[in-house]
Motif scaffolding. Sequence first.
Motif, PDB file in Angstrom:
ATOM      1  N   GLN A 154       0.810  -1.198   0.000  1.00 36.63           N
ATOM      2  CA  GLN A 154       0.000   0.000   0.000  1.00 36.63           C
ATOM      3  C   GLN A 154       0.855   1.265   0.000  1.00 36.63           C
ATOM      4  O   GLN A 154       0.423   2.296  -0.490  1.00 36.63           O
ATOM      5  CB  GLN A 154      -0.916   0.012   1.222  1.00 36.63           C
ATOM      6  CG  GLN A 154      -1.977  -1.072   1.236  1.00 36.63           C
ATOM      7  CD  GLN A 154      -3.016  -0.863   0.146  1.00 36.63           C
ATOM      8  OE1 GLN A 154      -3.116   0.193  -0.448  1.00 36.63           O
ATOM      9  NE2 GLN A 154      -3.759  -1.902  -0.158  1.00 36.63           N
ATOM     10  N   VAL A 197      -3.880  14.165   5.070  1.00 34.65           N
ATOM     11  CA  VAL A 197      -4.889  14.414   4.036  1.00 34.65           C
ATOM     12  C   VAL A 197      -6.113  15.087   4.654  1.00 34.65           C
ATOM     13  O   VAL A 197      -6.689  16.012   4.068  1.00 34.65           O
ATOM     14  CB  VAL A 197      -5.266  13.098   3.316  1.00 34.65           C
ATOM     15  CG1 VAL A 197      -6.463  13.284   2.415  1.00 34.65           C
ATOM     16  CG2 VAL A 197      -4.089  12.584   2.522  1.00 34.65           C
ATOM     17  N   GLY A 198      -6.494  14.665   5.849  1.00 32.65           N
ATOM     18  CA  GLY A 198      -7.611  15.305   6.537  1.00 32.65           C
ATOM     19  C   GLY A 198      -7.333  16.771   6.840  1.00 32.65           C
ATOM     20  O   GLY A 198      -8.206  17.629   6.680  1.00 32.65           O
ATOM     21  N   THR A 235       2.844   6.657   7.610  1.00 30.50           N
ATOM     22  CA  THR A 235       1.765   5.972   8.316  1.00 30.50           C
ATOM     23  C   THR A 235       0.709   6.944   8.830  1.00 30.50           C
ATOM     24  O   THR A 235      -0.406   6.538   9.115  1.00 30.50           O
ATOM     25  CB  THR A 235       2.333   5.163   9.499  1.00 30.50           C
ATOM     26  OG1 THR A 235       3.069   6.050  10.347  1.00 30.50           O
ATOM     27  CG2 THR A 235       3.220   4.043   9.007  1.00 30.50           C
ATOM     28  N   THR A 236       1.043   8.223   8.949  1.00 30.47           N
ATOM     29  CA  THR A 236       0.068   9.223   9.385  1.00 30.47           C
ATOM     30  C   THR A 236      -0.466  10.031   8.212  1.00 30.47           C
ATOM     31  O   THR A 236      -0.969  11.135   8.402  1.00 30.47           O
ATOM     32  CB  THR A 236       0.692  10.163  10.434  1.00 30.47           C
ATOM     33  OG1 THR A 236       1.823  10.814   9.857  1.00 30.47           O
ATOM     34  CG2 THR A 236       1.104   9.405  11.677  1.00 30.47           C
ATOM     35  N   LEU A 237      -0.373   9.469   7.016  1.00 28.28           N
ATOM     36  CA  LEU A 237      -0.843  10.154   5.825  1.00 28.28           C
ATOM     37  C   LEU A 237      -2.344  10.469   5.872  1.00 28.28           C
ATOM     38  O   LEU A 237      -2.739  11.549   5.440  1.00 28.28           O
ATOM     39  CB  LEU A 237      -0.499   9.327   4.580  1.00 28.28           C
ATOM     40  CG  LEU A 237      -0.669  10.009   3.244  1.00 28.28           C
ATOM     41  CD1 LEU A 237       0.214  11.256   3.149  1.00 28.28           C
ATOM     42  CD2 LEU A 237      -0.340   9.061   2.120  1.00 28.28           C
ATOM     43  N   PRO A 238      -3.204   9.584   6.402  1.00 28.50           N
ATOM     44  CA  PRO A 238      -4.629   9.946   6.469  1.00 28.50           C
ATOM     45  C   PRO A 238      -4.892  11.217   7.286  1.00 28.50           C
ATOM     46  O   PRO A 238      -5.742  12.026   6.916  1.00 28.50           O
ATOM     47  CB  PRO A 238      -5.283   8.731   7.110  1.00 28.50           C
ATOM     48  CG  PRO A 238      -4.389   7.601   6.771  1.00 28.50           C
ATOM     49  CD  PRO A 238      -3.005   8.179   6.787  1.00 28.50           C
ATOM     50  N   GLU A 239      -4.161  11.405   8.374  1.00 24.71           N
ATOM     51  CA  GLU A 239      -4.334  12.619   9.158  1.00 24.71           C
ATOM     52  C   GLU A 239      -3.882  13.847   8.379  1.00 24.71           C
ATOM     53  O   GLU A 239      -4.494  14.906   8.442  1.00 24.71           O
ATOM     54  CB  GLU A 239      -3.561  12.533  10.481  1.00 24.71           C
ATOM     55  CG  GLU A 239      -4.144  11.556  11.476  1.00 24.71           C
ATOM     56  CD  GLU A 239      -3.647  10.136  11.277  1.00 24.71           C
ATOM     57  OE1 GLU A 239      -2.928   9.882  10.291  1.00 24.71           O
ATOM     58  OE2 GLU A 239      -3.992   9.280  12.102  1.00 24.71           O
ATOM     59  N   ASN A 263      -7.582  18.684   3.598  1.00 24.93           N
ATOM     60  CA  ASN A 263      -8.981  18.881   3.230  1.00 24.93           C
ATOM     61  C   ASN A 263      -9.604  19.996   4.060  1.00 24.93           C
ATOM     62  O   ASN A 263     -10.427  20.771   3.561  1.00 24.93           O
ATOM     63  CB  ASN A 263      -9.773  17.587   3.402  1.00 24.93           C
ATOM     64  CG  ASN A 263      -9.482  16.590   2.316  1.00 24.93           C
ATOM     65  OD1 ASN A 263      -9.055  16.953   1.239  1.00 24.93           O
ATOM     66  ND2 ASN A 263      -9.705  15.321   2.605  1.00 24.93           N
ATOM     67  N   SER A 265       0.490   4.613  -2.402  1.00 30.77           N
ATOM     68  CA  SER A 265       0.274   5.928  -1.783  1.00 30.77           C
ATOM     69  C   SER A 265       1.256   6.946  -2.340  1.00 30.77           C
ATOM     70  O   SER A 265       0.877   8.081  -2.651  1.00 30.77           O
ATOM     71  CB  SER A 265       0.437   5.837  -0.271  1.00 30.77           C
ATOM     72  OG  SER A 265      -0.524   4.994   0.288  1.00 30.77           O
TER      73      SER A 265
END
Length: 109
Positions: A1, A65-66, A59-63, A69, A5
Amino acid sequence: QVATSKMGMIYGIIGMTCLITGYWLDETYTYNDGRWLIAASMAPGILIGVISAISVELTTLPELVGAYNGFGGLAAALEGIGLYLDPRAKDFVRTGSVIASQTSAMLVV
């Protein structure tokens, strides 16, 4: 993954670079002061983006991206407020001249 990414981020960077370059080169969108305004408005975002991209673990990519946004939503809200307050925002302008005016029918989507 992780590999997908990284490739997704690279494709996003390439896409945004092509989009901004296209607007920058098109005279109908960058009338008079448009080019330096685009560059000046991009500079803080590039600086913040590069610093956060270097310092944030993958590993903290979702945060991340949030957070991006959230900044995009803030930018859209500020633009909406600016357009609401600007009395000339009802005109469609290309190359410095008004080509059309917005009607109330255009507001209904």
